[in-house]
Enzyme design. Structure first.
Site, short mmCIF file in Angstrom:
data_model
loop_
_atom_site.label_atom_id
_atom_site.label_comp_id
_atom_site.label_asym_id
_atom_site.label_seq_id
_atom_site.Cartn_x
_atom_site.Cartn_y
_atom_site.Cartn_z
N HIS A 119 0.83 -1.21 0.00
CA HIS A 119 0.00 0.00 0.00
C HIS A 119 0.85 1.25 0.00
CE1 HIS A 119 0.56 -1.38 4.17
NE2 HIS A 119 0.43 -0.13 4.57
N LEU A 120 0.50 2.15 -0.91
CA LEU A 120 1.17 3.45 -1.02
C LEU A 120 0.41 4.47 -0.17
CD1 LEU A 120 3.10 5.54 -2.43
CD2 LEU A 120 1.33 5.73 -4.22
#
Length: 203
Positions: A119-120
DNA sequence: GTTCTAGAAC
DNA sequence: GTTCTAGAAC
């Protein structure tokens, strides 16, 4: 007969209506969050954007690939285009959310995330949020533990893989509390939070 | 990742 | 006495 003794402890952070989560299953929570209409912001054929369930700033989003990529170490060279896409989507969303408020933002990955599934983070830099509570929270977004998206993409392009171990992530989390703007050191979280709001310009 | 709380820090 | 943090969660 009630079976729970007064004061008895039980695993937390996973209750809320569903069946009791098994020990350790909280780390898969992003899978549920990705499907939660209350958190979902947008999706396309490759990614889903959600609001962080416990935002650490006024604007805090997660960009997740639909493809099941567990962590940075699992990235292959042919994922570079996906990372670029995640970056572009995250940047558009956070800019749009901030609007004319004049807050800065960063896009990046935690060196060693607690939650599984790549996840960014797209997060505004006010860090003005009741969910920001601990030294680990603070250092995970303001030390080298937070690896800029561009740095991850560069490393994948040049090395063919991503390895953040050289940053000594565990040590980063234990650093003294320091303002990310003026670098002043504060002795505890309440004092830090009181200090950092002074850097937020009023709109 | 969060919650809860014992005991350290003040 | 109160605030604050760090570690367990069976």
């Amino acid at each position: 007969m009630a079976t729970a003794k007064p004061g008895q402890k039980r695993p937390l952070g996973s209750s809320g209506g569903g069946p009791p989560a098994k020990k350790g299953f909280w780390s898969l929570g992003l899978l549920d969050s990705m499907k939660d209409p209350n958190l979902q912001v947008e999706k396309d054929d490759k990614v889903v954007v959600i609001k962080d369930k416990y935002p650490k700033a006024r604007y805090h989003y997660l960009v997740l690939p639909k493809e099941n990529i567990s962590k940075l170490k699992a990235l292959q060279p042919d994922h570079l285009e996906l990372l670029k896409h995640m970056h572009e989507v995250g940047e558009r969303i956070i800019k749009e959310a901030i609007g004319e408020e004049g807050l800065s933002y960063r896009l990046g990955y935690h060196a060693v995330p607690s939650m599984s599934h790549l996840h960014l983070h797209a997060i505004s830099q006010d860090f003005d949020s009741p969910s920001l509570k601990t030294k680990k929270h603070w250092n995970s977004f303001t030390s080298a533990y937070f690896v800029d998206s561009k740095e991850v993409m560069d490393q994948l392009e040049k090395e063919g893989k991503v390895d953040t171990s050289a940053k000594n992530p565990e040590a980063q989390l234990k650093l003294p509390l320091r303002c990310h703007v003026c670098k002043k050191e504060l002795t505890n979280m309440p004092k830090l939070k009181e200090h950092i709001v002074t850097h937020i310009k009023k709109s």
